[in-house]
Design a protein around this motif. Structure first.
Motif, PDB file in Angstrom:
ATOM      1  N   SER A 168       0.848  -1.205   0.000  1.00 16.39           N
ATOM      2  CA  SER A 168       0.000   0.000   0.000  1.00 16.39           C
ATOM      3  C   SER A 168       0.875   1.243   0.000  1.00 16.39           C
ATOM      4  N   LEU A 169       1.920   1.237   0.824  1.00 19.62           N
ATOM      5  CA  LEU A 169       2.836   2.372   0.892  1.00 19.62           C
ATOM      6  C   LEU A 169       3.508   2.570  -0.472  1.00 19.62           C
ATOM      7  N   ALA A 170       3.924   1.459  -1.083  1.00 20.14           N
ATOM      8  CA  ALA A 170       4.608   1.539  -2.381  1.00 20.14           C
ATOM      9  C   ALA A 170       3.696   2.133  -3.448  1.00 20.14           C
ATOM     10  N   ALA A 171       2.432   1.723  -3.452  1.00 22.18           N
ATOM     11  CA  ALA A 171       1.487   2.226  -4.463  1.00 22.18           C
ATOM     12  C   ALA A 171       1.271   3.729  -4.310  1.00 22.18           C
ATOM     13  N   LEU A 172       1.085   4.177  -3.076  1.00 23.65           N
ATOM     14  CA  LEU A 172       0.809   5.603  -2.844  1.00 23.65           C
ATOM     15  C   LEU A 172       2.043   6.464  -3.099  1.00 23.65           C
ATOM     16  N   GLU A 173       3.202   5.954  -2.698  1.00 22.75           N
ATOM     17  CA  GLU A 173       4.475   6.661  -2.965  1.00 22.75           C
ATOM     18  C   GLU A 173       4.660   6.865  -4.461  1.00 22.75           C
ATOM     19  N   ALA A 174       4.201   5.866  -5.246  1.00 16.60           N
ATOM     20  CA  ALA A 174       4.375   5.927  -6.699  1.00 16.60           C
ATOM     21  C   ALA A 174       3.239   6.698  -7.369  1.00 16.60           C
ATOM     22  N   GLY A 175       2.354   7.306  -6.551  1.00 21.53           N
ATOM     23  CA  GLY A 175       1.305   8.163  -7.104  1.00 21.53           C
ATOM     24  C   GLY A 175       0.139   7.427  -7.734  1.00 21.53           C
ATOM     25  N   LYS A 176      -0.060   6.165  -7.368  1.00 23.91           N
ATOM     26  CA  LYS A 176      -1.172   5.391  -7.945  1.00 23.91           C
ATOM     27  C   LYS A 176      -2.478   5.705  -7.213  1.00 23.91           C
ATOM     28  N   ARG A 177      -3.579   5.317  -7.838  1.00 23.80           N
ATOM     29  CA  ARG A 177      -4.835   5.238  -7.094  1.00 23.80           C
ATOM     30  C   ARG A 177      -4.821   3.895  -6.380  1.00 23.80           C
ATOM     31  N   LEU A 178      -4.915   3.949  -5.061  1.00 25.28           N
ATOM     32  CA  LEU A 178      -4.960   2.720  -4.271  1.00 25.28           C
ATOM     33  C   LEU A 178      -6.411   2.451  -3.887  1.00 25.28           C
ATOM     34  N   CYS A 179      -6.981   1.382  -4.453  1.00 20.27           N
ATOM     35  CA  CYS A 179      -8.341   0.958  -4.100  1.00 20.27           C
ATOM     36  C   CYS A 179      -8.145  -0.061  -2.985  1.00 20.27           C
ATOM     37  N   LEU A 180      -8.488   0.346  -1.780  1.00 23.10           N
ATOM     38  CA  LEU A 180      -8.055  -0.419  -0.614  1.00 23.10           C
ATOM     39  C   LEU A 180      -9.165  -1.259   0.005  1.00 23.10           C
ATOM     40  N   ALA A 181      -8.988  -2.578  -0.088  1.00 22.72           N
ATOM     41  CA  ALA A 181      -9.896  -3.487   0.619  1.00 22.72           C
ATOM     42  C   ALA A 181      -9.209  -4.011   1.872  1.00 22.72           C
ATOM     43  N   ASN A 182      -7.877  -3.962   1.862  1.00 21.90           N
ATOM     44  CA  ASN A 182      -7.063  -4.483   2.963  1.00 21.90           C
ATOM     45  C   ASN A 182      -7.007  -3.461   4.101  1.00 21.90           C
ATOM     46  N   LYS A 183      -8.001  -3.525   4.996  1.00 20.93           N
ATOM     47  CA  LYS A 183      -8.095  -2.493   6.037  1.00 20.93           C
ATOM     48  C   LYS A 183      -6.940  -2.541   7.017  1.00 20.93           C
ATOM     49  N   GLU A 184      -6.314  -3.736   7.156  1.00 22.76           N
ATOM     50  CA  GLU A 184      -5.205  -3.874   8.102  1.00 22.76           C
ATOM     51  C   GLU A 184      -4.064  -2.905   7.783  1.00 22.76           C
ATOM     52  N   ALA A 185      -3.865  -2.601   6.492  1.00 18.95           N
ATOM     53  CA  ALA A 185      -2.793  -1.666   6.114  1.00 18.95           C
ATOM     54  C   ALA A 185      -3.006  -0.318   6.808  1.00 18.95           C
ATOM     55  N   LEU A 186      -4.239   0.165   6.779  1.00 23.57           N
ATOM     56  CA  LEU A 186      -4.539   1.464   7.394  1.00 23.57           C
ATOM     57  C   LEU A 186      -4.562   1.376   8.909  1.00 23.57           C
ATOM     58  N   VAL A 187      -5.070   0.267   9.431  1.00 20.55           N
ATOM     59  CA  VAL A 187      -5.150   0.124  10.880  1.00 20.55           C
ATOM     60  C   VAL A 187      -3.739   0.059  11.473  1.00 20.55           C
ATOM     61  N   MET A 188      -2.878  -0.710  10.827  1.00 19.69           N
ATOM     62  CA  MET A 188      -1.533  -0.899  11.379  1.00 19.69           C
ATOM     63  C   MET A 188      -0.637   0.300  11.129  1.00 19.69           C
ATOM     64  N   GLY A 189      -0.736   0.846   9.913  1.00 22.98           N
ATOM     65  CA  GLY A 189       0.208   1.914   9.556  1.00 22.98           C
ATOM     66  C   GLY A 189      -0.485   3.180   9.082  1.00 22.98           C
ATOM     67  N   GLY A 190      -1.575   3.557   9.744  1.00 23.09           N
ATOM     68  CA  GLY A 190      -2.371   4.709   9.305  1.00 23.09           C
ATOM     69  C   GLY A 190      -1.545   5.961   9.011  1.00 23.09           C
ATOM     70  N   GLN A 191      -0.682   6.335   9.958  1.00 25.61           N
ATOM     71  CA  GLN A 191       0.098   7.567   9.773  1.00 25.61           C
ATOM     72  C   GLN A 191       1.047   7.428   8.581  1.00 25.61           C
ATOM     73  N   LEU A 192       1.633   6.245   8.444  1.00 23.67           N
ATOM     74  CA  LEU A 192       2.571   6.013   7.339  1.00 23.67           C
ATOM     75  C   LEU A 192       1.854   6.040   5.988  1.00 23.67           C
ATOM     76  N   VAL A 193       0.661   5.463   5.960  1.00 24.18           N
ATOM     77  CA  VAL A 193      -0.107   5.429   4.713  1.00 24.18           C
ATOM     78  C   VAL A 193      -0.459   6.849   4.290  1.00 24.18           C
ATOM     79  N   LEU A 194      -0.895   7.674   5.239  1.00 27.48           N
ATOM     80  CA  LEU A 194      -1.262   9.053   4.910  1.00 27.48           C
ATOM     81  C   LEU A 194      -0.041   9.853   4.457  1.00 27.48           C
ATOM     82  N   ALA A 195       1.100   9.606   5.101  1.00 26.83           N
ATOM     83  CA  ALA A 195       2.327  10.314   4.717  1.00 26.83           C
ATOM     84  C   ALA A 195       2.772   9.898   3.311  1.00 26.83           C
ATOM     85  N   ALA A 196       2.653   8.607   3.005  1.00 27.92           N
ATOM     86  CA  ALA A 196       3.044   8.113   1.677  1.00 27.92           C
ATOM     87  C   ALA A 196       2.142   8.703   0.596  1.00 27.92           C
ATOM     88  N   LYS A 197       0.874   8.835   0.925  1.00 32.45           N
ATOM     89  CA  LYS A 197      -0.098   9.392  -0.018  1.00 32.45           C
ATOM     90  C   LYS A 197       0.261  10.844  -0.334  1.00 32.45           C
TER      91      LYS A 197
END
Ligand code: MG
Length: 384
Positions: free
Chosen positions: A107-136
């Motif tokens: 998820s981090l890799a997709a957002l860092e690369a500027g993709k649209r991330l269609c996220l069904a894997n909620k664990e990514a956000l639950v575990m690394g919410g701050q990191l996911v938002l920063a990568a986005k």
């Protein structure tokens, strides 16, 4: 034309994504797939969509895959392969249908690369919410939820505006044990827990829907996705799974999104957004659903949702413990090594024993995950 990578292609979300893709050959091109152990299915999917990039688990599964031919398909392996696939230059969209904590790094890799991330894997956000938002933010990626409740909130907030939100209501079907006496539920077998009344999903999320840890994770997911405080997020039981969630605004208006419980609808929307494409998956139909009920959640019978608020209050790596401990406990329950009731006990104990790390790195989160798994397996060994 959306150029789409599907992570977890042979799982429930992956298969339904490919079903949507097959209906729109002029709008969606599948350029990459990842799979775990279902090699014959991913081989069939690779052939059907003419995919050139495939990620598999390890050398052994890759060898099995190569027996199907595919001389012009590039095969990558493991978590590094998933991250490379998520940032593939030919793709503009990544559907993350991976199960559990495996979904964070891709998820981090997709957002860092500027993709649209269609996220069904909620664990990514639950575990690394701050990191996911920063990568986005860094990669100027786009995050569109597939989780039905969050797709509902996303749509209600688009319609009503994200300012002036008083609170949101996440709806919960209540799962298969909504009307079971608590004592019977605590010793329920996996075969009972796997019978979800309204949704058809993968095993892990179906057990999570029975314990309501799924809803607990969704509270945390909503917090990070929409910048809502824990006080602004409420859970309400809605057994029909027609109203997917509601947003209450400051002026007393409430907006809801309704539809049949069919994941292909939020999957298609995450791909089509901001457009809306035709779909054959049925509609709400007010006359066929005359009775829509809403009930309070029994927090004593299902202590899981309270743990989400506790994890948010603890902050840092605490939500990661909740997700990792639950994933580990669900695995043990499916192997019939622990009882249904022990899932609540073990996750609660892991959470309370944890010393959260503030502003964690990916390594901190992965370390936390290992800690939570070790905590749970030790407990189970001791009690055997
Ligand atoms: Mg959901």
């Amino acid at each position: 034309m959306r150029k789409v990578v599907v992570l977890g292609a042979t799982g429930s979300i992956g298969c339904q994504t490919l079903e949507v893709a097959a209906r729109f050959p002029d709008k969606i091109r599948v350029v990459g797939l990842s799979a775990g152990s279902n090699i014959s299915l991913v081989a069939e999917q690779t052939r059907q969509f003419g995919v050139r990039n495939v990620v598999l688990k390890d050398e052994k599964t890759a060898e099995e895959f190569r027996r199907f031919g595919f001389l012009d398909v590039e095969v990558l392996l493991g978590i590094d392969g998933l991250c490379r696939l998520a940032s593939l230059s030919e793709a503009d969209t990544v559907v993350n249908g991976l199960v559990g904590s495996l979904g964070l790094r891709p998820s981090l890799a997709a957002l860092e690369a500027g993709k649209r991330l269609c996220l069904a894997n909620k664990e990514a956000l639950v575990m690394g919410g701050q990191l996911v938002l920063a990568a986005k933010k860094r990669g100027k990626g786009e995050l569109v939820p597939i989780d039905s409740e969050h797709s509902a909130l996303f749509q209600c907030l688009l319609a009503g505006g994200s300012r002036g939100v008083r609170r949101v209501f996440l709806t919960a079907s209540g799962g298969p044990f909504l009307n079971w006496p608590k004592d019977e539920m605590l010793s329920a077998k996996p075969s009972d827990a796997l019978k979800h009344p309204t949704w058809t999903m993968g095993k892990k999320i179906t057990i999570d829907s029975a314990t309501l840890f799924n809803k607990a994770l969704e509270v945390i997911e909503a917090h990070f996705l929409f910048g809502l405080t824990p006080e602004q997020i409420e859970v309400v039981v809605h057994p029909q799974s027609i109203v997917h969630s509601l947003v209450e605004f400051a002026d007393g208006s409430t907006m809801a999104q309704l539809g049949p419980p069919d994941m292909r609808i939020p999957i298609q929307y995450a791909l089509s957004y901001p457009e809306r494409w035709e779909s054959p998956y049925g509609t709400f139909g007010p006359m066929s659903f005359g009775n829509l009920n809403f009930l309070p959640l029994d927090n004593e019978k299902f202590p899981s949702v309270k743990m989400a608020y506790r994890a948010l209050q603890m902050g840092g790596t605490a939500p990661a413990v909740l997700a990792a401990a639950d994933e580990c406990a669900v695995g043990l329950y499916l192997e019939e090594k622990i009882s249904f009731g022990e899932i609540f006990e073990l996750v609660g104990e892991a959470l309370e024993a944890h010393q959260p790390i503030e502003s964690p790195t990916v390594e901190d989160i992965e370390g936390t995950e290992r800690w939570a798994r070790a905590f749970i397996t030790d407990r189970v060994k001791v009690s055997v």
